[in-house]
Design an enzyme around this catalytic site. Structure first.
Site, PDB file in Angstrom:
ATOM      1  N   ASP A 142       0.845  -1.183   0.000  1.00  0.00           N
ATOM      2  CA  ASP A 142       0.000   0.000   0.000  1.00  0.00           C
ATOM      3  C   ASP A 142       0.888   1.243   0.000  1.00  0.00           C
ATOM      4  O   ASP A 142       1.882   1.306   0.722  1.00  0.00           O
ATOM      5  CB  ASP A 142      -0.901  -0.020   1.232  1.00  0.00           C
ATOM      6  CG  ASP A 142      -2.157   0.798   1.015  1.00  0.00           C
ATOM      7  OD1 ASP A 142      -2.664   0.803  -0.115  1.00  0.00           O
ATOM      8  OD2 ASP A 142      -2.629   1.417   1.978  1.00  0.00           O
ATOM      9  N   HIS A 172       4.766   4.123  -3.243  1.00  0.00           N
ATOM     10  CA  HIS A 172       5.574   5.292  -3.572  1.00  0.00           C
ATOM     11  C   HIS A 172       6.186   5.933  -2.333  1.00  0.00           C
ATOM     12  O   HIS A 172       7.105   6.733  -2.446  1.00  0.00           O
ATOM     13  CB  HIS A 172       4.726   6.323  -4.323  1.00  0.00           C
ATOM     14  CG  HIS A 172       3.372   6.531  -3.728  1.00  0.00           C
ATOM     15  ND1 HIS A 172       2.304   5.727  -4.060  1.00  0.00           N
ATOM     16  CD2 HIS A 172       2.919   7.406  -2.796  1.00  0.00           C
ATOM     17  CE1 HIS A 172       1.240   6.118  -3.369  1.00  0.00           C
ATOM     18  NE2 HIS A 172       1.599   7.119  -2.605  1.00  0.00           N
ATOM     19  N   ASP A 186      -9.191   3.667  -1.687  1.00  0.00           N
ATOM     20  CA  ASP A 186      -8.826   5.047  -1.372  1.00  0.00           C
ATOM     21  C   ASP A 186      -9.749   6.076  -2.012  1.00  0.00           C
ATOM     22  O   ASP A 186      -9.799   7.217  -1.565  1.00  0.00           O
ATOM     23  CB  ASP A 186      -7.392   5.327  -1.839  1.00  0.00           C
ATOM     24  CG  ASP A 186      -6.373   4.704  -0.904  1.00  0.00           C
ATOM     25  OD1 ASP A 186      -6.642   4.671   0.303  1.00  0.00           O
ATOM     26  OD2 ASP A 186      -5.325   4.256  -1.390  1.00  0.00           O
TER      27      ASP A 186
END
Length: 1452
Positions: free
Chosen positions: A446, A449, A547
């Protein structure tokens, strides 16, 4: 392991200075990866290292091993050698390569979300996850987070080990941000209590006025109170006073004291300025000057820092306001309502594990380390930030500027650079990762990045040690595909999460399906061995992620089913989020949601909130779609076509390339709510090619009588008012969606069913199973059966032919084995002019261009560019779909031939007869499959007819050898004069013109397309420069003999013609062709077994005397050795004549003096000399053509006198004859000539000796003004070279640096001393060697011009009408002689020089290999413009260019 013929091999070219770190290459388990050398590395000793483990060994990321090179040909050939990896283990692996102390590094990747909080305790997971199982989501890929970047803020162990997070002790740079965060919290409490109402800031913030009031509060109350700038200020007076005291002691101690100062502002200052002004003494005056300087600089720095902090505060306010706008005002936001302690102004950035107190009291904690270590920074993500940067580390102001989109329930973990920075955290998370990988088949990263790459690499290595085939799916939002690739390649991510909700409309949603997987329908069959191509990351395509906003809020409830259907038809991994199928009409917050998911009960009532079943939401429809998705993947439906039927309807086709079955799913999306948007009732009909076998499923989202949605307090419930009507596996007649299905036909091979809809309402889907019509299906199977003789990949879906045509009963290899190399010239090549001579031409593609060749190579060159990218929109593919013209062209041009070629044409015609009945969208891929099979079979047969050097040679060697097939052919009219009928194995045919028997010897074209047919096909000089490489080395000995004898028959005046003109129109205007002819006879005797026998072959003389008319074949014959003797005798006697028919009839540009031909042997030196300034008797033969520039009739490069290559060739010939005579293989030992009134007998041994003694004396340019051999020291402008000629009418020309001396070096190396030869070669390399060719003139010469333009007329004498043809442009064929000369003399210099030269040679040749592979002509050009630029006036492929480079490889 797969058998070799089915093994998938990908080739990665290694190139110098190429960084592939941001390029993604996807490889599957079981593939073989081969590393090969690109042009920039060929010739170097490259060593490739990898951390991919050996079989049975454990993977350790930093353990690299060397890969061994494989040599397929048994020789060390850099064009073919490779090292390889068998990729059996999933993961992320690295390689790097080095040479001569350098190295470059690159990395090659191998390789339904359920919110955990809402599952309750582990013992109840089975009931909560049952819905996922029953709607066919794959539980073995249940996502979790093996690499913890953040931790629940209330975790017990973080309180015991606060060093694992970013706190105010280990990260003091965060202290100002913490102060601001606490100030914002106290502002929240005051706003919630209504204490700012009077200032225009109520607890319920609803408009712009409230936001402006908030801005004022920050600038008027908050910032003045907390004084953040003080964290960044130096106490100037104290610092200056301390500085003054230290200066009064010793400067050394000043430096020491200041450098150990911990205040970062002072350190910053010392990095930015000189330490102190020059301190010449310790007098009070000088000390005060220094203190004044320090005070000024510190004050300036304080002011600068103040302004910087002011900017940070401005950004912080902006971010806070933007956050409030989204959370409280925006229509697409969560609408949180009034500010409360539970719903604060903004999310807190730091934990505060203490009772509430005043802000002033909290500030006291900054002096208490035992308290500061428990204020931990929360995690989150920064929009638009560099994902490779850790935003919590020093140097980042993200927390202070409030740029973090914060997760208030978690803290950011501080791993540092390695386990030594935080031992407990690394050990704890390693154990957690091991447990996770032990029990789960897949993991989800999750917010990947935000992952420090070194941490993720370590933990995934740990995970894969437990579960080698771990499926790693990642959520990655870097905003850049290149940055995505860094994460994917470094971590070995299997799939990146992508979602349909990112699409603005149905058109974009369909585009995403096409982008994320699958080839286009009708894609070409790709070879098993092919280049490793850059790719996009493999997708896990979700209808929605956890999200993002709820699709029902952004679109409508009716869109859930059709958008799911579109996602399910994607040829990639797919997934969903819990709540989507139940139609939960709001986003399920992974942070704040505290309700539970409902349990699974297959018979639960639609109105139940605590249970879900088949009647809930779209679960039944989703189950059917997921089953279909899995079926399509398992059965190889790998091709995808997306059709935007109208603004709302998307049809997605999945096609199986082996069985040619398809599933077509039509989805009517509902991006807008039908209750507020009027959808059209007119649904356009669809036309589906093929036969519809069944309706796989049809489903509609419908409303039912049930209470409206009400949010349950205990369970996450969906909308009960919607359900799905579904039918599965029904005939067309039972469909409620389709009104009518009719069959139409478009030609003999295109069967189409027209579909009209009646109930394809918004929210509906229908899926058809489609196959080809029965006839086409059978014929496809039969064609695949015939193709399976070439590759087993066609066996699936193949059907034996019940009544095979006779021509197809023999394998194609048997038919090909009967073809000669002359036949192969017709089958594979033949340019437009060659075909026109036979009354045909090359195929012209409408709207595009004409193919380069009428033979298979013309098509293969184009298809080689189309195939890798599946460019089905190319005009060639369009032409194939539109009609059978090209199919007919390929087979018919061969059917009209005689013998075995006609049989190959009939074979192709029979195969194409099946193809004609295919649906037109399949024609291009099967046409390509047939051509590839035919072409490769032809190549195999071709190389078997050549020498072992070619047959067992590298790819590069074979490419060059194809030049022999390309250039050597038999036209409609005989290009060569007849040879003696007494010679054995001379091919004959019945003339297509006269109907009589005639010889049909192969002739060699000079170049294509300009010198390919008619009288301009054969040139003596070009033929014999190319003959050794293209005919002798390739093993075409008989054909080479015939060409030698045919030209021998045309000897006249002691010369071989340049332009052959079939003998009758020959021009004897060149001085060098006869010497090239003699060199080829010498090469023939040396290379061909019993080659000396050619000397006794009879030659039928066309011109036994200079002035006679052409004799009939066989009228005058003599052995070849007599013809050779005549050529030498005439030169020693002296040749002088005027060309027949002199004038515009044979040369419209030449002046009258130019038609006078002179050639003789200089008695003083032994050099063959001749010519005059009005003609050009060597290969540099450009005659001026421009009246405007006044160069018409003037040769650009007359090279009269003794041209260096002719001297070398004559020396080679004389030496050879001496050797033959000593072995009694040549009957003459010299020549009797009449000189100065007397007869003189000149021995070949004496002539040979004379040449040896004269050469360096007259040709070497020492540059020494005192050199007695130098007659024109004033003309020397390059020393250490060999002259281009000796005795030219313009002495300057003798001293020009050109590449011709390298020819003499190869054919007569004995003329050169080693040191001088090497020096001259080094200068030639520096000055003349280009990317592909050799500059024909020194670039320092005043008339040098490297760009050839034969069409441009101007006033420029040196350029007009291409006058500079040989005055700079870079010709390819001299490169071969330059490289061969380098190799010869390097070997004599020793091992070191030879090794370096081999590197040079391979590196230079690699550029030719690259050009050859990319060329549509599959050849090397005549010349290039300067620096290797393409020259449009050059032949695209030239015989001598190919030949001389093949000779280099033969030498190697």
């Amino acid at each position: 392991m797969l058998p070799q013929h089915l093994k998938q091999i990908r080739v990665l070219m290694l190139n110098e200075k190429e960084n592939l770190e941001r390029t993604l290459f996807r490889l599957e388990q079981g593939f073989e990866l081969q590393f090969r050398l690109g042009p920039s590395l060929q010739g170097r000793r490259v060593i490739v290292h990898t951390n991919y483990p050996l079989d049975g060994q454990k993977f350790i990321r930093n353990n690299f091993r060397v890969l061994a090179w494989n040599y397929p040909t048994g020789r060390e050939d850099d064009s073919d050698k490779y090292c390889s990896l068998e990729l059996k283990i999933a993961g992320s692996y690295q390689y790097y390569f080095g040479y001569e102390g350098h190295k470059r590094e690159g990395r090659q990747p191998k390789g339904q979300f359920v919110g955990r909080r809402c599952l309750t305790t582990v013992d109840k997971w089975d009931k909560k996850l049952a819905q996922t199982v029953h709607s066919w989501h794959h539980l073995e890929m249940f996502p979790t987070q093996p690499i913890c970047l953040c931790l629940a803020a209330n975790s017990v162990w973080i309180k015991e080990h606060p060093e694992c997070g970013y706190n105010l002790m280990n990260s003091p740079h965060l202290r100002p941000a913490w102060v601001l965060d606490r100030a914002i919290w106290h502002l929240t409490t005051r706003v919630a209590d209504g204490r700012y109402k009077e200032k225009g800031l109520p607890s319920d913030i609803t408009n712009e006025c409230h936001l402006n009031a908030l801005r004022r509060v920050f600038w008027e109350d908050i910032f003045p109170q907390i004084k953040l700038w003080e964290f960044y200020q130096v106490n100037v007076e104290n610092a200056v006073e301390q500085f003054r005291i230290l200066l009064q002691n010793e400067l050394f101690f000043v430096i020491q004291s200041i450098l150990t100062c911990t205040h970062f502002c002072l350190i910053l200052l010392l990095h930015s300025y000189p330490l102190v002004p020059s301190l010449s003494s310790s007098s009070p005056q000088h000390i005060e000057e220094c203190c004044g300087w320090l005070k000024q600089k510190l004050t300036e720095m304080n002011e600068e820092q103040y302004h910087i902090i002011h900017q940070h505060q401005e950004q912080a306010v902006n971010c806070i306001v933007e956050n409030i706008v989204y959370e409280r005002l925006a229509d697409h936001g969560p609408k949180l309502g009034p500010v409360t302690r539970k719903e604060p102004l903004v999310t807190r950035y730091f934990t505060f594990p203490f009772e509430e107190m005043t802000l002033e009291q909290e500030m006291e904690f900054l002096n208490q380390p035992d308290k500061m270590c428990h204020f931990l920074a929360h995690n989150g993500w920064v929009m638009g930030d560099d994902p490779l940067r850790n935003f919590a580390e020093p140097g980042s102001n993200v927390y202070l500027r409030r740029e973090l989109i914060c997760w208030g329930d978690s803290v950011k973990l501080r791993y540092g650079k390695g386990p030594e920075d935080c031992p407990y955290l690394w050990a704890h998370m390693q154990k957690y990762t091991e447990i996770t990988a032990k029990y789960f088949h897949g993991v989800r990263l999750d917010n990947c990045h935000s992952t420090p790459l070194h941490v993720a690499e370590f933990m995934l290595d740990v995970a894969r040690s437990q579960c080698p085939n771990l499926y790693v799916v990642a959520e990655l939002f870097t905003g850049s595909e290149e940055l995505d690739n860094i994460f994917v390649t470094r971590l070995g991510i299997t799939s990146l999460i992508r979602e349909a909700m990112s699409a603005r409309d149905s058109h974009e949603e369909g585009r995403l399906v096409y982008r994320y997987g699958g080839e286009p329908v009708g894609a070409f069959v790709q070879p098993s061995l092919r280049p490793l191509m850059p790719s996009i990351a493999h997708a896990m395509f979700l209808d929605v992620t956890h999200d993002n906003e709820c699709p029902i809020e952004l679109r409508s409830a009716l869109d859930s089913l059709p958008s799911s259907a579109i996602v399910s038809m994607a040829c990639c991994a797919t997934g969903s989020t819990r709540g989507y199928d139940e139609l939960v009409p709001h986003q399920i917050s992974v942070v704040k949601e505290e309700r539970f998911y409902p349990k699974w009960n297959p018979s639960s009532a639609p109105t139940s909130t605590g249970e879900v079943g088949f009647q809930s939401g779209i679960i039944t429809g989703k189950l059917a779609l997921n089953k279909l998705h899995q079926e399509l993947a398992a059965q190889g439906f790998s091709q995808v076509y997306v059709d935007q039927v109208d603004a709302d309807i998307v049809a997605v086709t999945r096609h199986c390339p082996s069985t040619h079955q398809s599933v077509v799913t039509v989805s009517r999306t509902a991006f807008k709510n039908p209750k507020t948007h009027q959808y059209s009732n007119n649904v356009p009909p669809m036309f589906i090619p093929g036969k519809i076998e069944e309706i796989v499923l049809e489903a509609r989202t419908v409303e039912r009588e049930a209470r409206s949605y009400k949010k349950d307090e205990k369970y996450i419930n969906g909308m009960p008012e919607y359900t799905v009507e579904i039918k599965e596996h029904i005939p067309m007649e039972e469909s409620a969606v389709v009104k009518h299905a009719g069959v139409t036909s478009k030609g003999r091979s295109e069967f189409v069913q027209e579909i009209q809809f009646q109930k394809l309402t918004p929210g509906s889907i229908i899926a058809f199973r489609v196959s080809l019509d029965p006839k086409a299906q059978k014929l496809v199977g039969v064609l695949r059966f015939y193709l399976s003789q070439f590759s087993p990949k066609y066996r699936r879906g193949s059907v034996p032919d019940e009544n095979p045509p006779e021509v197809l009963q023999k394998p194609l290899t048997q038919l090909m084995s009967k073809l000669t190399l002359a036949d192969m010239n017709i089958l594979l090549f033949r340019c437009e002019a060659e075909e026109q001579e036979d009354g045909g031409g090359c195929y012209s593609i409408p709207g595009w261009e004409c193919l380069k060749y009428a033979g298979l190579q013309g098509l293969m060159s184009v298809l080689a560019d189309i195939r890798p990218t599946n460019d089905l929109g190319h005009p060639l593919c369009a032409n194939l779909r539109e009609g059978d013209w090209l199919i007919d062209f390929v087979s018919n041009r061969l059917k009209h031939r005689d013998g075995p070629l006609a049989q190959v044409g009939q074979w192709l015609g029979a195969i194409f007869d099946y193809l004609r009945h295919f649906p037109r969208y399949l024609i291009p891929c099967y046409f390509d499959a047939i051509l590839v099979s035919t072409y490769t079979t032809a190549l195999d047969a071709t190389f078997k007819l050549m020498s072992s050097f070619i047959e067992r040679g590298s790819t590069f060697v074979r490419h060059l050898a194809l030049g022999s097939v390309q250039m050597c052919g038999v036209g409609r009219f005989p290009a060569l004069p007849p040879i003696s009928t007494k010679v054995q194995d001379v091919p004959c045919r019945i003339s297509p013109i006269t109907g009589e028997k005639e010889q049909c010897c192969v002739s060699l074209a000079a170049g294509l397309p300009h010198f390919s047919a008619g009288i301009f096909r054969c040139w003596g000089r070009d033929t014999f420069i190319a003959l050794r490489g293209l005919m002798l080395i390739t093993g075409r000995h008989t054909e080479a003999r015939n060409i030698i004898l045919a030209f021998a028959g045309t000897l006249r005046h002691g010369l071989i013609p340049n332009l052959l003109g079939e003998g009758h129109n020959a021009r004897y205007n060149c001085r060098d062709a006869v010497w090239w002819w003699l060199q080829c006879i010498q090469d023939y005797t040396n290379l061909v077994p019993e080659g000396h026998e050619i000397l006794h072959c009879p030659v039928t003389r066309m011109y036994p005397t200079d002035d006679c008319e052409p004799c009939k074949p066989g009228e005058v014959e003599q052995p070849l050795y007599d013809v050779i003797q005549e050529a030498l005798q005439r030169h020693l006697e002296g040749i002088s004549f005027r060309e027949r028919n002199a004038g515009p009839k044979i040369d419209r540009n030449m002046r009258d003096e130019g038609f006078n031909v002179v050639a003789k042997v200089d008695p003083a030196t032994g050099f063959v000399t001749g010519g005059n300034r009005f003609n050009c008797g060597t290969w540099m033969d450009k005659m001026g053509e421009s009246d405007r520039a006044r160069n018409k009739g003037m040769p650009a490069t007359p090279r009269d006198g003794a041209a260096v290559e002719i001297v070398g060739l004559s020396k080679s010939a004389v030496r050879w004859l001496v050797e033959l005579q000593s072995k009694e293989l040549f009957p003459y030992d010299g020549v009797k000539v009449h000189r100065d009134g007397t007869d003189v007998f000149i021995l070949y041994t004496e002539w040979n000796k004379q040449l040896q003694q004269s050469f360096e004396v007259e040709f070497w340019v020492s540059g020494d003004s005192q050199d007695p051999n130098e007659k024109h020291p004033d003309l020397v402008h390059k020393k250490g070279i060999y002259k281009d000629s000796y005795g030219a009418s313009n002495p300057w020309c003798d001293y020009q640096l050109r590449p011709n001396f390298t020819i003499a070096m190869v054919v007569a190396p004995e003329l050169f001393t080693l040191e001088r030869a090497w020096k001259a070669l080094e200068i030639a390399q520096k000055k003349l060697l280009g990317p592909l060719g050799m500059k024909t003139l020194d670039p320092d010469d005043m008339v040098y011009c490297g760009v050839y333009n034969n069409a441009l007329d101007s006033d420029n004498y040196n350029l007009a009408k291409g006058f500079n043809y040989h005055q700079g442009p870079e010709w390819l064929w001299p490169v071969g002689y330059f490289l061969r000369a380098k190799l010869y003399f390097a070997k004599k210099l020793g091992e070191e020089a030879y090794s370096k030269t081999v590197i040079l040679v391979k590196n230079v040749l690699s550029r030719h290999y690259t050009h050859l592979e990319r060329s549509l002509w599959k050849g090397l050009p005549e010349l290039t413009n300067e620096n290797g630029q393409h020259c449009p006036f050059s032949c695209e492929t030239q015989a001598w260019s190919l030949a001389t480079l093949l000779e280099v490889l033969h030498d190697l």
